[in-house]
Design a protein around this motif. Structure first.
Motif, PDB file in Angstrom:
ATOM      1  N   ILE A 337      49.621 -31.481  -6.760  1.00  0.00           N
ATOM      2  CA  ILE A 337      50.010 -32.698  -7.467  1.00  0.00           C
ATOM      3  C   ILE A 337      50.083 -32.406  -8.961  1.00  0.00           C
ATOM      4  N   SER A 338      51.195 -32.792  -9.589  1.00  0.00           N
ATOM      5  CA  SER A 338      51.368 -32.627 -11.036  1.00  0.00           C
ATOM      6  C   SER A 338      51.801 -33.949 -11.638  1.00  0.00           C
ATOM      7  N   THR A 339      51.349 -34.220 -12.862  1.00  0.00           N
ATOM      8  CA  THR A 339      51.732 -35.462 -13.536  1.00  0.00           C
ATOM      9  C   THR A 339      52.286 -35.181 -14.925  1.00  0.00           C
ATOM     10  N   VAL A 340      53.152 -36.076 -15.392  1.00  0.00           N
ATOM     11  CA  VAL A 340      53.627 -36.072 -16.771  1.00  0.00           C
ATOM     12  C   VAL A 340      53.318 -37.453 -17.315  1.00  0.00           C
ATOM     13  N   GLU A 341      52.459 -37.541 -18.338  1.00  0.00           N
ATOM     14  CA  GLU A 341      51.968 -38.841 -18.797  1.00  0.00           C
ATOM     15  C   GLU A 341      52.042 -38.967 -20.312  1.00  0.00           C
ATOM     16  N   ASP A 342      52.118 -40.188 -20.782  1.00  0.00           N
ATOM     17  CA  ASP A 342      52.103 -40.465 -22.220  1.00  0.00           C
ATOM     18  C   ASP A 342      51.338 -41.769 -22.472  1.00  0.00           C
ATOM     19  N   PRO A 343      50.033 -41.677 -22.747  1.00  0.00           N
ATOM     20  CA  PRO A 343      49.205 -40.460 -22.758  1.00  0.00           C
ATOM     21  C   PRO A 343      48.539 -40.262 -21.407  1.00  0.00           C
ATOM     22  N   VAL A 344      47.791 -39.148 -21.261  1.00  0.00           N
ATOM     23  CA  VAL A 344      46.950 -38.947 -20.077  1.00  0.00           C
ATOM     24  C   VAL A 344      45.762 -39.903 -20.207  1.00  0.00           C
ATOM     25  N   GLU A 345      45.664 -40.879 -19.301  1.00  0.00           N
ATOM     26  CA  GLU A 345      44.632 -41.911 -19.437  1.00  0.00           C
ATOM     27  C   GLU A 345      43.324 -41.506 -18.770  1.00  0.00           C
ATOM     28  N   TYR A 346      43.403 -41.093 -17.511  1.00  0.00           N
ATOM     29  CA  TYR A 346      42.192 -40.680 -16.805  1.00  0.00           C
ATOM     30  C   TYR A 346      42.345 -39.228 -16.361  1.00  0.00           C
ATOM     31  N   ARG A 347      41.306 -38.427 -16.561  1.00  0.00           N
ATOM     32  CA  ARG A 347      41.300 -37.060 -16.057  1.00  0.00           C
ATOM     33  C   ARG A 347      40.956 -37.095 -14.580  1.00  0.00           C
ATOM     34  N   MET A 348      41.741 -36.378 -13.769  1.00  0.00           N
ATOM     35  CA  MET A 348      41.519 -36.370 -12.328  1.00  0.00           C
ATOM     36  C   MET A 348      41.325 -34.936 -11.856  1.00  0.00           C
ATOM     37  N   GLN A 349      40.315 -34.731 -11.003  1.00  0.00           N
ATOM     38  CA  GLN A 349      40.019 -33.404 -10.477  1.00  0.00           C
ATOM     39  C   GLN A 349      41.161 -32.902  -9.590  1.00  0.00           C
ATOM     40  N   ASN A 350      41.463 -31.604  -9.705  1.00  0.00           N
ATOM     41  CA  ASN A 350      42.449 -30.918  -8.848  1.00  0.00           C
ATOM     42  C   ASN A 350      43.879 -31.409  -9.036  1.00  0.00           C
TER      43      ASN A 350
END
Length: 573
Positions: A337-350
Motif C-alpha cells: 500500500i502506498s499513499t500520496v498525501e498533502d499533508p500526511v495526517e496520520y502515520r500508519m505502520q507498513n
C-alpha cells in the motif's frame, strides 16, 4: 448510575416516600415508553434530581456527597489527573492518611476504582454526587490553570534576548506546554494563536466550532512563536513568509501529533496547530458510524483487486479519516500500500506514505506517476484536484490497482459529473469506479442534557419543503431506526439540544458522520456513459436501494444521536 424501575418503585413505597396512587401510573408510563421512572418523577416535579440521586445512592449502598460548595485542597484535587477526572466524571475531595475520598457520577465503575487504587496506592472511598455538581467542581482545575499562568507571567522578564534563547526560556516553554495540554484535555481539533494590536487571543476548535479559550499579553508573542517554530523545526528568523511543520508530544496520558502553520499577519505571526490523536489508532468503519447495511457494501467493493473507491464531501467532513479506516482493513503483509498525501495526517505502520511538495514539482500527479513504478497493489491519493491526477488514477485503476481518493462535491452522485467536467471520458469513469461514499459531519447531542420531543404537523410541513419526508421515513424504517409504535413522523421521539456545564451550554458534545454509498451497478454504468446528470444518477441509485445522507441523518436523529437542525445544517443546499 441506573436503578431498575421496579426496584425503585418498591423502594419508594416501602420507605413511604410517595403514595402508590401517585407513582403507579408513572411506573406504567415508564415501562410503556422504555424510560427511567426517576425521569418522570423529576418531570412531574415530585422530586428534584438531587433528591432522586440521594435515594438511588442509598439503594445501592453508597454515601451521597454534596458538592454544591466544594472546599477541596489543591493537593487533594491533583491526586487524580485532570483528564482522567473529566473523562470519568469524578473528583477527589478529601484525603485521610491512606484513604482517598472520591465523588463519582458512576460509583459502579469498578475498573476505574481499581485503577485509582493501583495508581495512588490509597484505599478509595467512593461517594455518589450530582453529575452537574461534579462538573462545576472540576472547574477548580481551571482555577489552578489560571493561577499557573499568573505564576508564569510573573517570572517573565523584559530583557532583550535572541529568538533561540527566548524559545528555550522556561516561562515561555510552560506557556506553550500549558496551552497544548489544555487543548488536548478539552478535545480540541485545532489551536489558533492570533495576535491583535494589544493582546493575543487563543481559540480552540471543539466539535467543529471555534471558541475563545483565553487572552494573553502581547509581550509573550515573540517567545510563543519562537517556541512553536523550534518544536516544528521551522526557521526562527523567517517572519515574512508562511511556514509549515509538525511535531509530536508523547506522555503516559496521551500521544498527539501537531500540524503547524505559521502565517504573517498585520500584528505579527498567527499560528494554527491541528491536533491529530495518534491513540485513536485502529480506526474502523464501525467506529466512525457507518450503518451496517452500508458497511457490507463498502467491504465488498474495497476487496476487489482493482477500480476506484472515492470519498466525497466538503473540507473538514472527515473524508481522509474514512480512507484511513479503509486502509486499516486492507493493511496486511501481503499487500503493498502506498499513499500520496498533502499533508500526511496520520502515520500508519507498513504503509508507504509520500508527502506532496509542489514547490519542487512533487505534485499529486508527479508522485502518483512515480508510485506506479513501485509495484503497488493499493494506492491512496489524498485528493484528486486536476485532470492530470484524475487521468493517472483512472489509468492505475484500469491496470490492476485499487485506487482510493477524495473529491470535493456535494453528494456521492455529484462526483461523476465533476470528473466529466475535469476532462475524463464518461465510459472510463463508468468502467473504473467501484463505489463513491458521500459524507458530512454533524454534532453529537450531549447525553447529559438532551430533551426528547415529538414534532407537530406544522414542523413536519416545514421539513417537507426541503425533503421528501415520506420517502425518508421509508428509508429510516428499512434502516431499523424506529421503535415499536412509531408509524409516522408525528409518532417519532426526536431529541433537541438543551445545554449544560458538561457541553459548555451548547447542547452538543463530539461529532458523528452521516453517509451515503453510491455503487456503480450495470444500470448506473449505462447512465454514466449516457452522460446522466447527478440527479438522474441519484434517482436511479435510490430506486436500487441507496440510502442518502439525509436518510442517514434522520436515522441518527431517530436514534437520538443528533438533531434534525444539525441534519438540516449540513445537508440542505
Amino acid at each position: 448510575m441506573k436503578v431498575d424501575n421496579f426496584q425503585f418503585y418498591d423502594y419508594l413505597l416501602s420507605n413511604d416516600v410517595v403514595s402508590e396512587e401517585v407513582v403507579k401510573p408513572l411506573l406504567t408510563e415508564a415501562q410503556k415508553n422504555n424510560i427511567q421512572l426517576y425521569e418522570l418523577l423529576t418531570r412531574e416535579e415530585i422530586f428534584d434530581k438531587k433528591e432522586v440521586l440521594k435515594m438511588q445512592s442509598e439503594m445501592l449502598g453508597f454515601q451521597f456527597m454534596d458538592l454544591s460548595k466544594p472546599d477541596i485542597l489543591a493537593d487533594t484535587l491533583h491526586i487524580i489527573p485532570e483528564h482522567l477526572a473529566k473523562r470519568a466524571l469524578m473528583i477527589a475531595f478529601k484525603k485521610e492518611e491512606d484513604k482517598l475520598y472520591v465523588a463519582m457520577a458512576n460509583p459502579e465503575d469498578l475498573q476505574m476504582i481499581d485503577f485509582l487504587h493501583k495508581k495512588t496506592g490509597l484505599e478509595i472511598i467512593v461517594h455518589v454526587a450530582d453529575p452537574q455538581e461534579i462538573r462545576a467542581a472540576l472547574r477548580l482545575y481551571e482555577k489552578t490553570l489560571n493561577a499557573e499562568f499568573g505564576d508564569i507571567f510573573g517570572k517573565l522578564d523584559d530583557d532583550e534576548k535572541d529568538l533561540a534563547e527566548m524559545a528555550e526560556d522556561l516561562p515561555i516553554v510552560r506557556i506553550v506546554h500549558t496551552l497544548v495540554k489544555h487543548a488536548i484535555l478539552q478535545g480540541a481539533s485545532d489551536i489558533h494563536i492570533e495576535p491583535l494590536e494589544k493582546s493575543i487571543v487563543v481559540r480552540f476548535r471543539i466539535d467543529g466550532i471555534l471558541r475563545q479559550a483565553m487572552s494573553l499579553p502581547k509581550n509573550v508573542l515573540p517567545g510563543i512563536v519562537a517556541r512553536v517554530k523550534v518544536l516544528a523545526n521551522l526557521k526562527l528568523d523567517e517572519h515574512r513568509l508562511p511556514q509549515d511543520g509538525r511535531f509530536k508530544i508523547e506522555t503516559d496520558e496521551y500521544k498527539v501529533s501537531f500540524r503547524v502553520s505559521v502565517l504573517p499577519v498585520f500584528d505579527g505571526e498567527k499560528i494554527v496547530m491541528r491536533l491529530l490523536d495518534e491513540q485513536s489508532g485502529g480506526l474502523t468503519l464501525e467506529k466512525i458510524g457507518i450503518h451496517p447495511n452500508l458497511l457490507e457494501m463498502i467491504d465488498r467493493e474495497i476487496h476487489k483487486p482493482n477500480g476506484m473507491i472515492l470519498v466525497t464531501g466538503p473540507t473538514g467532513s472527515g473524508k481522509t479519516t474514512t480512507l484511513y479506516a479503509v486502509l486499516e482493513i486492507l493493511n496486511s503483509p501481503e499487500v503493498n500500500i502506498s499513499t500520496v498525501e498533502d499533508p500526511v495526517e496520520y502515520r500508519m505502520q507498513n504503509i508507504n506514505q509520500t508527502q506532496v511538495y509542489a514547490k519542487i514539482g512533487m505534485t499529486f500527479a508527479a508522485a502518483l506517476r512515480a508510485l506506479l513504478r513501485q509495484d503497488p497493489d493499493v494506492i491512496m491519493v489524498g485528493e484528486i484536484r486536476d485532470h492530470e491526477t484524475l487521468e493517472i488514477a483512472i489509468h492505475a485503476a484500469m491496470t490492476g490497482h485499487l485506487v482510493l481518493s477524495t473529491l470535493h462535491t456535494n453528494s456521492a452522485a455529484g462526483a461523476v459529473p465533476r470528473m466529466v467536467d475535469m476532462g475524463s471520458e464518461p465510459f472510463l469513469i463508468a468502467s473504473t469506479t467501484n463505489i463513491i461514499v458521500g459524507q458530512r459531519l454533524v454534532r453529537r447531542l450531549c447525553f447529559e442534557c438532551r430533551e426528547t420531543y415529538k414534532i407537530n404537523e406544522k414542523e413536519l410541513e416545514t421539513l417537507r419543503e426541503s425533503y421528501d419526508m415520506e420517502k425518508i421515513f421509508g428509508a429510516v424504517e428499512r434502516m431499523g431506526g424506529f421503535k415499536a409504535g412509531e408509524k409516522s413522523w408525528l409518532d417519532v421521539s426526536l431529541s433537541r439540544a438543551m445545554g449544560c456545564s458538561s457541553c459548555n451550554n451548547t447542547g452538543y458534545k463530539g461529532r458523528a458522520g452521516i453517509y451515503e454509498v453510491f455503487i456503480v451497478t450495470e444500470d448506473i454504468e449505462k447512465l454514466i456513459t449516457e452522460k446522466g446528470t447527478a440527479d438522474d444518477l441519484e434517482q436511479k441509485a435510490r430506486q436500487e436501494g441507496m440510502f442518502t445522507m439525509a436518510d442517514d441523518g434522520f436515522y441518527k436523529s431517530a436514534l437520538g444521536l443528533t438533531t434534525v437542525e444539525e441534519v438540516l445544517r449540513v445537508t440542505k443546499e
